[in-house]
Design a protein around this motif. Structure first.
Motif, PDB file in Angstrom:
ATOM      1  N   TYR A  53       0.910  -1.060  -0.209  1.00  0.00           N
ATOM      2  CA  TYR A  53      -0.038   0.014   0.064  1.00  0.00           C
ATOM      3  C   TYR A  53       0.927   1.332   0.039  1.00  0.00           C
ATOM      4  N   ASP A  54       2.003   1.161   0.941  1.00  0.00           N
ATOM      5  CA  ASP A  54       2.677   2.513   1.069  1.00  0.00           C
ATOM      6  C   ASP A  54       3.735   2.687  -0.328  1.00  0.00           C
ATOM      7  N   VAL A  55       3.800   1.624  -1.044  1.00  0.00           N
ATOM      8  CA  VAL A  55       4.642   1.641  -2.282  1.00  0.00           C
ATOM      9  C   VAL A  55       3.832   2.319  -3.290  1.00  0.00           C
ATOM     10  N   LEU A  56       2.402   1.826  -3.506  1.00  0.00           N
ATOM     11  CA  LEU A  56       1.537   2.350  -4.403  1.00  0.00           C
ATOM     12  C   LEU A  56       1.147   3.969  -3.807  1.00  0.00           C
ATOM     13  N   CYS A  57       1.185   4.277  -2.889  1.00  0.00           N
ATOM     14  CA  CYS A  57       0.893   5.656  -2.431  1.00  0.00           C
ATOM     15  C   CYS A  57       1.961   6.436  -3.095  1.00  0.00           C
ATOM     16  N   PHE A  58       3.276   6.076  -3.092  1.00  0.00           N
ATOM     17  CA  PHE A  58       4.436   6.911  -3.800  1.00  0.00           C
ATOM     18  C   PHE A  58       4.334   6.782  -5.426  1.00  0.00           C
ATOM     19  N   PHE A  59       3.606   5.895  -5.878  1.00  0.00           N
ATOM     20  CA  PHE A  59       3.466   5.804  -7.096  1.00  0.00           C
ATOM     21  C   PHE A  59       2.378   6.688  -7.793  1.00  0.00           C
ATOM     22  N   ARG A  60       1.547   7.014  -6.795  1.00  0.00           N
ATOM     23  CA  ARG A  60       0.508   8.026  -7.097  1.00  0.00           C
ATOM     24  C   ARG A  60       1.011   9.330  -7.867  1.00  0.00           C
ATOM     25  N   TRP A  61       2.255   9.945  -6.879  1.00  0.00           N
ATOM     26  CA  TRP A  61       2.761  10.999  -7.436  1.00  0.00           C
ATOM     27  C   TRP A  61       3.434  10.757  -8.599  1.00  0.00           C
ATOM     28  N   VAL A 107      -0.857  10.032   3.920  1.00  0.00           N
ATOM     29  CA  VAL A 107      -0.987  10.569   2.571  1.00  0.00           C
ATOM     30  C   VAL A 107      -2.335  11.465   2.391  1.00  0.00           C
ATOM     31  N   PRO A 108      -2.182  12.420   1.782  1.00  0.00           N
ATOM     32  CA  PRO A 108      -3.116  13.365   1.680  1.00  0.00           C
ATOM     33  C   PRO A 108      -4.157  12.954   0.691  1.00  0.00           C
ATOM     34  N   SER A 109      -5.436  12.932   0.766  1.00  0.00           N
ATOM     35  CA  SER A 109      -6.395  12.494   0.017  1.00  0.00           C
ATOM     36  C   SER A 109      -7.153  13.435  -0.996  1.00  0.00           C
ATOM     37  N   PHE A 110      -6.774  14.579  -0.831  1.00  0.00           N
ATOM     38  CA  PHE A 110      -7.330  15.525  -1.829  1.00  0.00           C
ATOM     39  C   PHE A 110      -6.107  16.686  -2.032  1.00  0.00           C
ATOM     40  N   VAL A 111      -5.557  16.886  -3.174  1.00  0.00           N
ATOM     41  CA  VAL A 111      -4.287  17.719  -3.491  1.00  0.00           C
ATOM     42  C   VAL A 111      -4.603  18.367  -4.743  1.00  0.00           C
ATOM     43  N   SER A 112      -3.762  19.552  -4.904  1.00  0.00           N
ATOM     44  CA  SER A 112      -3.243  20.283  -6.129  1.00  0.00           C
ATOM     45  C   SER A 112      -2.108  20.285  -6.435  1.00  0.00           C
ATOM     46  N   GLY A 113      -1.544  20.465  -7.674  1.00  0.00           N
ATOM     47  CA  GLY A 113      -0.226  21.111  -8.234  1.00  0.00           C
ATOM     48  C   GLY A 113       0.088  20.797  -9.382  1.00  0.00           C
ATOM     49  N   THR A 114       1.025  21.482  -9.746  1.00  0.00           N
ATOM     50  CA  THR A 114       1.592  21.353 -11.319  1.00  0.00           C
ATOM     51  C   THR A 114       2.415  20.095 -11.293  1.00  0.00           C
ATOM     52  N   LYS A 115       2.496  19.794 -12.784  1.00  0.00           N
ATOM     53  CA  LYS A 115       3.151  18.445 -13.094  1.00  0.00           C
ATOM     54  C   LYS A 115       4.632  18.515 -12.320  1.00  0.00           C
ATOM     55  N   GLU A 116       5.509  19.845 -12.271  1.00  0.00           N
ATOM     56  CA  GLU A 116       6.521  19.754 -11.786  1.00  0.00           C
ATOM     57  C   GLU A 116       6.574  19.809 -10.088  1.00  0.00           C
ATOM     58  N   GLU A 117       5.588  20.194  -9.535  1.00  0.00           N
ATOM     59  CA  GLU A 117       5.302  19.870  -7.999  1.00  0.00           C
ATOM     60  C   GLU A 117       5.004  18.356  -7.804  1.00  0.00           C
ATOM     61  N   TYR A 118       4.454  17.403  -8.637  1.00  0.00           N
ATOM     62  CA  TYR A 118       4.268  16.268  -8.319  1.00  0.00           C
ATOM     63  C   TYR A 118       5.533  15.356  -8.778  1.00  0.00           C
TER      64      TYR A 118
END
Length: 119
Positions: A53-61, A107-118
């Motif tokens: 689960y933790d590995v997949l949370c990193f993959f979201r970014w 891990v936050p469940s609602f976020v925003s950011g540019t491609k560069e931020e992710y």
């Protein structure tokens, strides 16, 4: 994800005027650093190992970076209140922003950011 829950999530956000896109592991795999992250996280040797689960949370970014950035939320987050100023423009000049108080190591469940931020 549960197919019925995902369909309900998608419909709720679209009914609220949002364009939805469900990101997958395949999106993360398109990132040029996917192999590095995948190997590093799975072979972590300093302290407690990461769970799947933790590995997949990193993959979201990585997936978010590959999608071009923007808004993101978990499939169990629903639109109850409108976003002040609308969704077309990212708040805080596109800097990574979490819309909740996040406990340590969560891990936050609602976020925003540019491609560069992710990225």
């Amino acid at each position: 994800a549960d197919a019925m829950m995902l369909a309900t999530w998608k419909q709720a956000w679209e009914d609220a005027g949002w364009e939805t896109k469900v990101l997958t592991i395949e999106d993360a795999m398109e990132h040029s650093n996917f192999h590095y992250f995948n190997t590093t996280l799975r072979e972590f040797k300093y302290g407690k190992k990461f769970r799947e689960y933790d590995v997949l949370c990193f993959f979201r970014w990585l997936a978010l970076a590959m999608s071009g950035g923007g808004w993101s939320c978990d499939y169990d987050v629903f639109p109850l209140n409108p976003i002040v100023g609308g969704a077309e423009t990212l708040p805080n000049d596109g800097m990574f922003t979490a819309y909740e108080t996040i406990p340590r190591a969560a891990v936050p469940s609602f976020v925003s950011g540019t491609k560069e931020e992710y990225n």
